[in-house]
Scaffold this motif. Structure first.
Motif, mmCIF file in Angstrom:
data_model
loop_
_atom_site.group_PDB
_atom_site.id
_atom_site.type_symbol
_atom_site.label_atom_id
_atom_site.label_comp_id
_atom_site.label_asym_id
_atom_site.label_seq_id
_atom_site.Cartn_x
_atom_site.Cartn_y
_atom_site.Cartn_z
ATOM 1 N N ALA A 276 -6.629 -2.218 -5.018
ATOM 2 C CA ALA A 276 -6.375 -1.382 -6.237
ATOM 3 C C ALA A 276 -5.151 -1.734 -6.809
ATOM 4 O O ALA A 276 -5.108 -1.698 -8.086
ATOM 5 N N TYR B 188 -15.499 -1.913 -9.307
ATOM 6 C CA TYR B 188 -14.547 -1.501 -8.761
ATOM 7 C C TYR B 188 -15.112 -0.422 -7.940
ATOM 8 O O TYR B 188 -14.770 -0.202 -6.573
ATOM 9 N N ARG C 56 -15.508 -0.653 -3.925
ATOM 10 C CA ARG C 56 -14.690 0.564 -3.177
ATOM 11 C C ARG C 56 -15.385 1.097 -1.977
ATOM 12 O O ARG C 56 -14.972 1.608 -1.166
ATOM 13 N N ALA D 292 -3.436 3.427 -2.757
ATOM 14 C CA ALA D 292 -3.399 2.263 -3.277
ATOM 15 C C ALA D 292 -3.314 1.326 -2.147
ATOM 16 O O ALA D 292 -2.458 1.180 -1.038
ATOM 17 N N ASN E 81 -5.795 2.452 -15.182
ATOM 18 C CA ASN E 81 -5.012 2.368 -14.046
ATOM 19 C C ASN E 81 -5.065 3.585 -13.216
ATOM 20 O O ASN E 81 -4.937 3.453 -12.000
ATOM 21 N N SER F 193 0.845 -1.237 -0.006
ATOM 22 C CA SER F 193 0.037 0.035 0.130
ATOM 23 C C SER F 193 0.774 1.139 -0.151
ATOM 24 O O SER F 193 1.967 1.020 0.550
ATOM 25 N N VAL G 263 -8.407 3.354 -10.850
ATOM 26 C CA VAL G 263 -8.378 2.319 -9.850
ATOM 27 C C VAL G 263 -7.327 3.001 -8.741
ATOM 28 O O VAL G 263 -7.351 2.647 -7.516
ATOM 29 N N LEU G 264 -6.119 3.773 -9.144
ATOM 30 C CA LEU G 264 -5.339 4.238 -8.159
ATOM 31 C C LEU G 264 -5.755 5.515 -7.499
ATOM 32 O O LEU G 264 -5.273 6.143 -6.608
ATOM 33 N N SER G 265 -6.824 6.359 -8.180
ATOM 34 C CA SER G 265 -7.016 7.698 -7.791
ATOM 35 C C SER G 265 -7.588 7.642 -6.334
ATOM 36 O O SER G 265 -8.752 6.894 -6.107
ATOM 37 N N ASN G 266 -7.093 8.689 -5.676
ATOM 38 C CA ASN G 266 -8.001 9.131 -4.332
ATOM 39 C C ASN G 266 -8.622 10.300 -4.486
ATOM 40 O O ASN G 266 -9.775 10.423 -3.857
ATOM 41 N N LEU H 135 -10.571 10.489 -10.206
ATOM 42 C CA LEU H 135 -11.303 9.216 -10.409
ATOM 43 C C LEU H 135 -12.292 9.757 -11.526
ATOM 44 O O LEU H 135 -12.532 8.862 -12.523
#
Length: 634
Positions: A126, A307, A311, A122, A177, A52, A180-183, A188
């Motif tokens: 993710a 996802y 999530r 991540a 990619n 992570s 799924v990695l965006s916070n 996103l």
């Protein structure tokens, strides 16, 4: 090191896409695709091993990345609006405007840009998604290199469209990619819209009337999801005061009207995952070239939808809304499995099966227990591999025999033995133990043991799935025994991709206990006890290694017996009358003393499970369930 790896999995596909478009030499384009695929696949494994992280990229030449993403987001929305006017589609115009205006007001008057939000976050979920996207997506791109060459030869194109095709195909990987990695929820949303536009362009690639029509449907339906996303995002920000997705999730289960923003974000996930009643866009996407179908259904696009729902699960845990998601997912699983029974078109069987399995994953998100989450992640991994393999097999078969109808695949082994065997392996991994897809289904059913409505739908849907998969496998196995059948010639990239995916379905299933203990258990805590490769829960057990041993023994025995039977003289079957004795003729003497040719086909039960019979009703019920889910939660 981390900034470089993030650049490789997100920005490298963008640079490679530009290279594919502007460097219009076939050999150079192929080399770009191969190098990019190898790089992002290897990087995804390094990221997975690293664990992570949280990261903010800072600035580019003094310009904030947040500003660049915002600029790119509005640019993309105006491009979509341009296509709405070009295609004269009112729905796309309305949905584009309903995103542009609220987003502009939100960015200018509501968002406090001085507050720094980590752009990337991540965890195991993710990172697993990045590995699935990067590895399986890259293999699909490798397969597309020889496939598109033959595809365009069949279309007799004067000017190749491959530069544009590979631009969007490779760009898709980077966008997924990033998603799924965006916070930062604005990031996103941007990547969400990139996948929408890429899918639109890829579905319309062949520029036929039906391709453009289905691409338009995909664009307006996913734009509807974009509208839900924008309003859900704005509402969530006003309630929580942060653009951080983790902050929204960690705020805990919301009640009353506060569940609505999370609900809207989940509806965006429903549209992206083509859940009933939004399934028609993904079914229409079957007109696209096979690599597009494989990419949409296995490792990108639709997986973005599941996802998002998965999530956000902690934000609606323990609510009526969560139960509603479980019901909606279970209903999609059952209804699409039922319609798949009536299909003979290979791509449509795979499409309905995909929507059905995505429904199962969303059902697990709604069940919202550690057991259900384990099932969802296992299904994401193994469904992606098996479904990518099967789509690519159908594309290979279609180019080989000129048909994707499974009834035309009788005796395929005699024409395409390599592809036939690999297709059978792919089908068996969807329905048999000890393979990963069935492990995920078992986990899901175990997790639903306390919910009578859900478990009944999951049991019935699983039973119907066996019907259409077993029928297809049976068709592929209908071939007379021959001592030696020459293998069909295949491009090296085609053969490499199919064999790699087929091997992965088996090998990763063998290592499914390790996947659980190394990747899933650290994220959600211990749910299943594993000893000697046997999953044990309070409800039951799933013996991976013992079943593998039995399967290996059965395979060796069947192989030896098949070799013995090669010397056996087969007699002609009785065909309801005196057989016509001409060599190679399957016919009998019928009425009026005339020969009657032998025909055989399967039952498809269209009177019970036909698309025209069920689609209207399942759409109505699904819409009612969604209204009940949102209304009941409030």
């Amino acid at each position: 090191m981390l900034p470089m790896m993030l650049a490789l999995v997100i920005l490298l596909p963008l640079m490679a896409a530009l290279g594919c478009y502007f460097l219009r030499v076939s050999a150079i384009r192929s080399l770009i695709v191969l190098i990019t695929g190898i790089c992002i696949a290897a990087t995804s494994l390094v990221l997975l091993g690293g664990g992570s992280f949280t990261y903010s990229p800072g600035t580019l030449l003094g310009v904030s990345w947040d500003f660049l993403v915002t600029l790119a987001d509005f640019s993309l929305l105006f491009v979509i609006l341009y296509y709405a006017f070009k295609l004269k589609n009112q729905l796309i115009k309305i949905f584009a405007v309903l995103q542009i205006i609220p987003l502009a007001v939100f960015e200018l008057f509501f968002v406090d840009h001085a507050v720094e939000v980590p752009a990337f976050y991540a965890d195991s979920l993710a990172l697993i998604m990045v590995a699935v996207i990067s590895i399986i997506g890259s293999l699909i791109c490798f397969f597309a290199i020889p496939y598109m060459k033959e595809h365009e030869e069949h279309l007799h194109l004067v000017n190749s469209r491959q530069p544009r095709f590979f631009f969007y195909l490779v760009l898709f990987l980077g966008a997924m990619n990033g998603l799924v990695l965006s916070n930062n929820i604005l990031w996103l949303y941007f990547f969400f819209e990139v996948t929408t536009f890429c899918s639109f362009m890829l579905i319309a690639h062949d520029e036929t009337e039906i391709a453009v029509k289905n691409a338009i449907r995909a664009l307006w339906m996913n734009s509807l999801g974009g509208v839900a996303f924008v309003f859900g995002m704005i509402w969530a920000y006003t309630e929580v005061g942060s653009l951080s997705l983790q902050t929204i999730i960690n705020a805990g289960p919301m009640g009353g009207l506060m569940i609505v923003p999370v609900g809207l974000l989940c509806i965006a996930g429903f549209t992206k995952a083509a859940q009933v009643p939004f399934q028609s866009w993904l079914l229409g996407a079957m007109v696209a070239p096979t690599p597009v179908s494989a990419l949409l259904h296995s490792s990108t696009m639709v997986k973005a939808g599941v996802y998002i729902v998965l999530r956000l699960a902690p934000a609606y845990a323990g609510t009526f809304f969560s139960q509603g998601i479980a019901l909606c997912g279970a209903f999609t699983f059952l209804s699409c499995a039922a319609i798949a029974v009536s299909q003979s078109n290979g791509k449509k069987i795979l499409a309905y099966s995909t929507i059905s399995n995505l429904g199962l994953i969303i059902c697990c998100a709604g069940l919202n227990t550690p057991w259900a989450t384990s099932a969802a992640i296992i299904l994401i991994i193994f469904h992606a591999i098996s479904k990518a393999l099967l789509f690519l097999c159908v594309g290979t078969i279609e180019q080989g025999i000129g048909s994707r109808n499974i009834e035309d695949m009788h005796g395929l082994y005699l024409k395409m033995p390599r592809t036939a065997i690999i297709t059978i392996i792919g089908i068996l991994t969807m329905i048999l133990p000890p393979f990963g897809v069935l492990l995920g289904k078992w986990m899901a059913i175990e997790a639903a043991s306390s919910n009578m409505f859900v478990i009944v739908m999951l049991a019935l849907g699983s039973a119907l799935s066996v019907v259409f998969w077993a029928r297809w496998a049976g068709i592929l196995l209908t071939a007379p025994i021959r001592k030696k059948v020459p293998a069909e010639s295949q491009d090296i990239l085609t053969r490499f991709t199919l064999k790699t995916l087929a091997g992965a379905t088996v090998v990763l299933s063998l290592f499914s206990p390790a996947i659980y203990t190394r990747l899933i258990e650290p994220m959600i805590g211990k749910t299943y006890d594993i000893s000697a490769g046997v999953f044990t829960s309070p409800v039951g057990t799933y013996a991976v290694y013992p079943i593998f041993f039995v399967l290996a023994v059965a395979f060796v025995y069947a192989w030896l017996e098949t070799k013995k039977s090669g010397n056996i003289q087969n007699s002609q079957s009785y065909l309801c009358g005196a057989n016509v004795k001409e060599p190679g003729v399957q016919a009998f003497i019928g009425p009026m003393n005339k020969p009657v040719g032998l025909t055989s086909s399967n039952y498809y039960l269209e009177a019970l499970f036909g698309e025209e019979k069920l689609t209207l009703w399942i759409n109505f019920v699904a819409l009612a369930l969604i209204v009940l889910m949102l209304g009941g939660a409030v």
